[in-house]
Scaffold this motif. Structure first.
Motif, short mmCIF file in Angstrom:
data_model
loop_
_atom_site.label_atom_id
_atom_site.label_comp_id
_atom_site.label_asym_id
_atom_site.label_seq_id
_atom_site.Cartn_x
_atom_site.Cartn_y
_atom_site.Cartn_z
N THR A 208 -8.48 41.39 37.61
CA THR A 208 -7.43 41.35 38.63
C THR A 208 -6.13 40.84 38.04
O THR A 208 -5.05 41.40 38.31
N ILE A 209 -6.21 39.77 37.24
CA ILE A 209 -5.01 39.21 36.61
C ILE A 209 -4.36 40.25 35.70
O ILE A 209 -3.13 40.44 35.70
N THR A 210 -5.17 40.95 34.90
CA THR A 210 -4.65 41.98 34.00
C THR A 210 -3.98 43.10 34.77
O THR A 210 -2.90 43.59 34.39
N ARG A 211 -4.59 43.52 35.88
CA ARG A 211 -4.03 44.59 36.70
C ARG A 211 -2.70 44.18 37.32
O ARG A 211 -1.73 44.95 37.35
N LEU A 212 -2.60 42.95 37.82
CA LEU A 212 -1.37 42.47 38.44
C LEU A 212 -0.25 42.33 37.42
O LEU A 212 0.91 42.64 37.71
N ARG A 213 -0.59 41.88 36.23
CA ARG A 213 0.42 41.78 35.18
C ARG A 213 0.96 43.15 34.81
O ARG A 213 2.17 43.32 34.60
N GLY A 214 0.07 44.14 34.74
CA GLY A 214 0.50 45.50 34.44
C GLY A 214 1.40 46.05 35.52
O GLY A 214 2.40 46.74 35.23
N ALA A 215 1.07 45.75 36.78
CA ALA A 215 1.88 46.22 37.89
C ALA A 215 3.27 45.59 37.86
O ALA A 215 4.28 46.26 38.13
N ARG A 216 3.35 44.30 37.53
CA ARG A 216 4.64 43.62 37.47
C ARG A 216 5.50 44.21 36.36
O ARG A 216 6.71 44.39 36.51
N ARG A 217 4.91 44.51 35.22
CA ARG A 217 5.65 45.11 34.10
C ARG A 217 6.19 46.48 34.48
O ARG A 217 7.30 46.88 34.12
N ALA A 218 5.35 47.23 35.23
CA ALA A 218 5.77 48.57 35.64
C ALA A 218 6.96 48.50 36.59
O ALA A 218 7.88 49.32 36.52
N VAL A 219 6.96 47.53 37.51
CA VAL A 219 8.05 47.37 38.47
C VAL A 219 9.32 46.91 37.76
O VAL A 219 10.42 47.36 38.03
N ALA A 220 9.16 46.01 36.79
CA ALA A 220 10.32 45.48 36.08
C ALA A 220 10.99 46.55 35.23
O ALA A 220 12.20 46.54 35.04
#
Length: 226
Positions: A208-220
């Motif tokens: 879950t942590i890995t997925r959320l970090r990836g999502a934040r990078r994609a948004v940024a």
């Protein structure tokens, strides 16, 4: 007992700890302060209570209760955790800790001074331990006489809180390292819990942590051009 959400004991595990006969600490409060005794308990399903017996002159039985609620602490297993047991310790130094599985049961304390109740508690406890035949050779007359020296004690299971502080919040590789360490030390119960509960939780948490970090990078999006 404070229980963080990720340290909550699963319901089925809690039920097993509550209903299997085991030793625990009985804590009661009196005018002179708290008292505690390490005694065996069995669970009376009909009464919804943990039952044991105490020597009649034990202050917990002889002195009036200052509060009607008592506490039973049922510990399953515990062990010291050295930082060296964690795989990530070589990357980022950790501090030692202590892992454990415990159950706290609180509710109204009832003390029955009658010898019949005391004998019933002693007999049922012995039977719960799978050793009921041990009393046959003693004889009913002697058991009746001996029961006058003890009293039956029950604690209603009004509040039941289970806690397993078992490294669920660690990296999955750390949990795997801890499983190996506990198995090497012969801590079978802890190793089993780590494998069956802590590791799946840690793996899901890390994913879950890995997925959320990836999502934040994609948004940024990409950084500024240089």
């Amino acid at each position: 007992m404070y229980v963080a959400q990720h340290f909550e004991l699963p319901e089925d595990y809690t039920r097993r700890l509550l209903t299997e006969p085991r030793r625990g600490n009985l804590v009661t409060v009196h005018d002179h302060g708290p008292e505690a005794s390490l005694v065996p308990f069995y669970y009376d399903d009909a009464a919804g209570a943990l039952v044991t017996h105490l020597v009649r002159n034990n202050p917990q039985a002889a002195e009036p209760l200052a509060h009607p609620t008592g506490l039973v602490i049922l510990d399953e297993a515990d062990a010291y955790v050295s930082p060296g047991m964690y795989v990530t310790n070589g990357i980022m130094p950790n501090v030692p800790t202590w892992d454990y599985i415990t159950l706290h049961v609180s509710g109204r304390v009832r003390i029955d001074p009658g010898s019949d109740a005391a004998l019933e508690a002693a007999v049922r406890l012995t039977e719960a331990m799978g050793d009921g035949g041990a009393l046959d050779a003693v004889g009913q007359d002697k058991l009746q006489r001996m029961s006058r020296a003890i009293v039956a004690v029950s604690v209603e299971a009004t509040t039941v809180r289970g806690k397993a502080k078992m490294s669920q919040n660690r990296h999955p590789d750390d949990v795997r390292g801890l499983i190996a360490a506990m198995e090497a030390q012969g801590e079978v119960r802890l190793a089993r819990y780590l494998r069956e509960v802590s590791l799946p939780y840690a793996e899901e948490r890390f994913a879950t942590i890995t997925r959320l970090r990836g999502a934040r990078r994609a948004v940024a999006g990409p950084g500024p051009a240089r």
